[in-house]
Scaffold this motif. Structure first.
Motif, PDB file in Angstrom:
ATOM      1  N   THR A 467       0.834  -1.287  -0.054  1.00  0.00           N
ATOM      2  CA  THR A 467       0.231   0.276   0.028  1.00  0.00           C
ATOM      3  C   THR A 467       0.794   1.232  -0.100  1.00  0.00           C
ATOM      4  O   THR A 467       0.545   2.329  -0.752  1.00  0.00           O
ATOM      5  CB  THR A 467      -0.794   0.041   1.206  1.00  0.00           C
ATOM      6  OG1 THR A 467      -1.708  -1.100   1.084  1.00  0.00           O
ATOM      7  CG2 THR A 467      -1.787   1.307   1.178  1.00  0.00           C
ATOM      8  N   ALA A 468       1.868   1.165   0.622  1.00  0.00           N
ATOM      9  CA  ALA A 468       2.920   2.617   0.608  1.00  0.00           C
ATOM     10  C   ALA A 468       3.547   2.671  -0.391  1.00  0.00           C
ATOM     11  O   ALA A 468       3.465   3.832  -0.986  1.00  0.00           O
ATOM     12  CB  ALA A 468       3.779   2.131   1.875  1.00  0.00           C
ATOM     13  N   PHE A 469       3.983   1.782  -1.244  1.00  0.00           N
ATOM     14  CA  PHE A 469       4.483   1.925  -2.471  1.00  0.00           C
ATOM     15  C   PHE A 469       3.400   2.063  -3.554  1.00  0.00           C
ATOM     16  O   PHE A 469       3.825   3.006  -4.441  1.00  0.00           O
ATOM     17  CB  PHE A 469       5.385   0.527  -2.828  1.00  0.00           C
ATOM     18  CG  PHE A 469       6.507   0.479  -2.220  1.00  0.00           C
ATOM     19  CD1 PHE A 469       7.751   1.538  -2.584  1.00  0.00           C
ATOM     20  CD2 PHE A 469       6.903  -0.338  -1.232  1.00  0.00           C
ATOM     21  CE1 PHE A 469       8.865   1.557  -1.857  1.00  0.00           C
ATOM     22  CE2 PHE A 469       8.198  -0.444  -0.658  1.00  0.00           C
ATOM     23  CZ  PHE A 469       9.089   0.485  -1.052  1.00  0.00           C
ATOM     24  N   ARG A 470       2.207   1.729  -3.585  1.00  0.00           N
ATOM     25  CA  ARG A 470       1.138   2.036  -4.353  1.00  0.00           C
ATOM     26  C   ARG A 470       0.895   3.688  -4.190  1.00  0.00           C
ATOM     27  O   ARG A 470       0.787   4.286  -5.297  1.00  0.00           O
ATOM     28  CB  ARG A 470       0.009   1.288  -4.181  1.00  0.00           C
ATOM     29  CG  ARG A 470      -1.171   1.625  -4.925  1.00  0.00           C
ATOM     30  CD  ARG A 470      -2.437   0.837  -4.653  1.00  0.00           C
ATOM     31  NE  ARG A 470      -2.409  -0.675  -4.798  1.00  0.00           N
ATOM     32  CZ  ARG A 470      -2.387  -1.361  -3.977  1.00  0.00           C
ATOM     33  NH1 ARG A 470      -2.443  -1.036  -2.497  1.00  0.00           N
ATOM     34  NH2 ARG A 470      -2.279  -2.720  -4.314  1.00  0.00           N
ATOM     35  N   GLU A 471       0.990   4.094  -2.982  1.00  0.00           N
ATOM     36  CA  GLU A 471       0.916   5.641  -2.811  1.00  0.00           C
ATOM     37  C   GLU A 471       1.843   6.245  -3.303  1.00  0.00           C
ATOM     38  O   GLU A 471       1.772   7.379  -3.769  1.00  0.00           O
ATOM     39  CB  GLU A 471       0.481   5.913  -1.424  1.00  0.00           C
ATOM     40  CG  GLU A 471      -0.828   5.528  -0.861  1.00  0.00           C
ATOM     41  CD  GLU A 471      -0.974   5.469   0.613  1.00  0.00           C
ATOM     42  OE1 GLU A 471      -0.130   5.917   1.315  1.00  0.00           O
ATOM     43  OE2 GLU A 471      -2.091   5.144   1.101  1.00  0.00           O
ATOM     44  N   ILE A 472       3.120   6.035  -3.140  1.00  0.00           N
ATOM     45  CA  ILE A 472       4.138   6.692  -3.668  1.00  0.00           C
ATOM     46  C   ILE A 472       4.426   6.510  -4.968  1.00  0.00           C
ATOM     47  O   ILE A 472       4.590   7.704  -5.622  1.00  0.00           O
ATOM     48  CB  ILE A 472       5.473   6.155  -2.948  1.00  0.00           C
ATOM     49  CG1 ILE A 472       5.468   6.330  -1.518  1.00  0.00           C
ATOM     50  CG2 ILE A 472       6.739   6.565  -3.463  1.00  0.00           C
ATOM     51  CD1 ILE A 472       6.806   5.303  -0.508  1.00  0.00           C
ATOM     52  N   TYR A 473       4.001   5.382  -5.928  1.00  0.00           N
ATOM     53  CA  TYR A 473       3.915   5.673  -7.139  1.00  0.00           C
ATOM     54  C   TYR A 473       2.847   6.761  -7.720  1.00  0.00           C
ATOM     55  O   TYR A 473       3.431   7.367  -8.729  1.00  0.00           O
ATOM     56  CB  TYR A 473       3.717   4.147  -7.692  1.00  0.00           C
ATOM     57  CG  TYR A 473       4.713   3.112  -7.470  1.00  0.00           C
ATOM     58  CD1 TYR A 473       5.817   3.418  -7.207  1.00  0.00           C
ATOM     59  CD2 TYR A 473       4.299   1.713  -7.735  1.00  0.00           C
ATOM     60  CE1 TYR A 473       6.835   2.391  -6.891  1.00  0.00           C
ATOM     61  CE2 TYR A 473       5.377   0.742  -7.580  1.00  0.00           C
ATOM     62  CZ  TYR A 473       6.520   1.047  -7.198  1.00  0.00           C
ATOM     63  OH  TYR A 473       7.585   0.215  -6.901  1.00  0.00           O
TER      64      TYR A 473
END
Length: 537
Positions: A467-473
């Protein structure tokens, strides 16, 4: 969106489904991932999926570049081009050895990449006598950091070969805008740092593609540790460490976001020049969160220690503390799991146990079949390291539900928090006291073990990491231009229709001809929407 994953590893470790890259791609199936791999180990299996190893979901392609061994093929540059290579290489080397010219590292690096992309002559130049003479002349110039070491001719030959291998990603055939090129990606994700960041730096310079860096343990710190025992003279080691230090600084300056695996690594990144507002801690997820807790405790009061048998893990501290524990609990047992990290160190630990009179109660088990098997064998888990750089082993022990006692170093306080007992390093008395307190209180052991398991499940689950990387992307792509157009950046150069199935193969939409409507451009400047879009609004 299309994500280029850049990592430095052996092929099997980076591609396997239970590896970090595989888990990330599996958790973000809405994106298309391509893996660009700098392979340092010898690959024994073929590139791509096979019946024995099915493809990892989400990885649409794997591209590999061998970092060691025979240099890539390429023709020798002409005399004119050789002068250009020599000038750029001298700029890079001067940044490595002259303190006043550190700022020329980036320009020299990008100039070499530009020349390599034009004629493909970089590998041949770096292996030539011209590059070796440039390195020798600059390295021995007055004011050089390593001038006092008086590098020998053999040092120049060794260092030139090592620099060629480190710079090999600059000559990879990855930088086009075709289906296999990094230029077609929306975002680059560097995993691990180091030379794996070189393709991302080049892609940003050529195509304006942003990149983020994920480090689970700092690459620069590990280089400093490994070069202490490297089989090179110290001038060579100093030169190579200067290269990695300058590369790390340039990577941290150019990256849009840095995602260390712990706050401990975050502090190191800031000390290496990273800006705090671009750092976001993302704990490394582990599939072990789904594992059941360890079963019933053994009947005898047993301590479990796990780690490599080496001075940095300080197994001697546990042995001395256990000798004090045996004075209070004669029936206590100690089981030590781990392989020998330094030749002869296991025999040294055995000798220490015999000298302390506890050899009959200590068992050196070697490497366990699984970490869960080790935690199951004790009533509590003990860590005695002098420097705890990675949270993985601590988190795995906490997931077992056993109470944890650890030395207060590195990431231990961040990972264990209030769910375990932390003691000063190199203090057998403090470690023995903490262990005796828990061995004598079954209720407290169970309470801390459960709290530690819940804490580890919350912090190190795979889903929060994805979830964290989805938001960062999404955040990075939303505020970064899609294509550079000359000197002026044009945001939103790819309309939504570009990603419709079949449209991507036909290439970017052509610009309007004379007399055609430019409503798309007008909308990009803030004009009212028209047609179907206006009706939808």
């Amino acid at each position: 969106m299309r994500i280029a994953l850049l990592t430095e590893s052996t092929y099997s470790n980076a591609q396997r489904g239970d590896g970090w890259c595989g888990r990330l791609a599996d958790g973000l199936v809405e994106h298309e991932f391509q893996l660009y791999l700098l392979a340092r180990g010898e690959r024994t299996d073929p590139v791509g999926p096979s019946p024995e190893r099915p493809p990892v979901r989400g990885l649409s392609a794997v591209h590999e570049l061998a970092m060691w061994g025979r240099r890539p093929a390429g023709h020798r540059p002409s005399a004119h081009r050789r002068r250009l290579y020599r000038k750029a290489y001298e700029q890079l080397v001067r940044a490595l050895v002259l303190p006043g010219e550190r700022a020329s590292f980036g320009p020299g690096l990008y100039r070499l990449a530009e020349l390599a992309r034009t004629d493909g002559g970089l590998p041949a130049f770096l292996a030539s006598g011209h590059a070796q003479r440039v390195l020798e002349r600059v390295w021995r110039s007055p004011g050089a950091d390593t001038a006092a070491g008086r590098p020998l001719v053999r040092d120049v030959l060794v260092a030139a070969d090592l620099l060629e291998q480190c710079l090999r990603p600059l000559s990879a055939d990855w930088y086009g805008t075709g289906p296999a090129g990094i230029g077609s990606a929306d975002l680059c994700h560097v995993v691990g740092g180091g030379p794996a960041a070189l393709p991302a730096l080049v892609a940003k310079q050529l195509h304006g593609i942003p990149f983020l860096v994920t480090e689970h343990g700092l690459h620069l710190r590990e280089q400093y540790r490994s070069y202490r025992t490297a089989p090179y003279r110290w001038p060579v080691r100093a030169l190579l460490l200067s290269f990695f230090r300058q590369l790390t600084g340039e990577t941290y300056r150019q990256a849009a976001v840095l995602t260390p695996g712990s706050a401990y690594d975050q502090q190191w990144q800031q000390r290496c020049g990273a800006e705090p507002d671009r750092i976001r801690v993302v704990h490394e997820g582990t599939p072990a969160v789904a594992r059941e807790a360890a079963g019933a405790e053994p009947e005898s009061p047993t301590l479990v220690w796990a780690g490599a048998l080496e001075p940095g893990r300080d197994p001697e501290l546990v042995l001395h503390a256990f000798a004090r524990i045996r004075e209070e609990l004669p029936g206590a047992r100690l089981r030590m799991y781990g392989e020998e990290g330094v030749p002869g160190y296991r025999a040294h630990c055995v000798a220490v146990a015999e000298r302390l009179g506890i050899a009959a109660a200590v068992r050196f088990e070697g490497r366990p079949g699984s970490p869960a098997e080790a935690w199951q064998a004790g009533r509590l888990v003990v860590f005695s390291a002098l420097a705890q750089r990675s949270p993985r082993l601590l988190a795995d022990a906490m997931l077992s539900g056993r109470a944890v006692v650890a030395t207060d170093v590195g990431v231990a306080r961040e990972v264990v928090g209030p769910t375990g007992l932390l003691v000063p390093p190199r203090s057998p008395t403090a470690l023995a006291g903490a262990c005796l307190a828990l061995l004598g209180d079954e209720e407290r052991r169970a309470r801390l073990g459960l709290a530690g398991r819940l804490r580890a499940q919350e912090r190190f689950a795979v889903e929060p990491e994805a979830t964290a990387f989805r938001e960062i992307y999404l955040e990075l792509v939303s505020r970064w231009p899609a294509f550079p157009a000359g000197e002026r950046l044009q945001p939103f150069a790819r309309p939504a229709e570009y990603w419709v199935a079949g449209a991507a193969q036909s290439g970017p939409p052509a610009g309007p001809t004379a007399g055609e409507s430019t409503s798309g451009e007008a909308a990009g400047r803030g004009a009212p929407a028209s047609g179907a879009l206006a009706e939808a609004v």
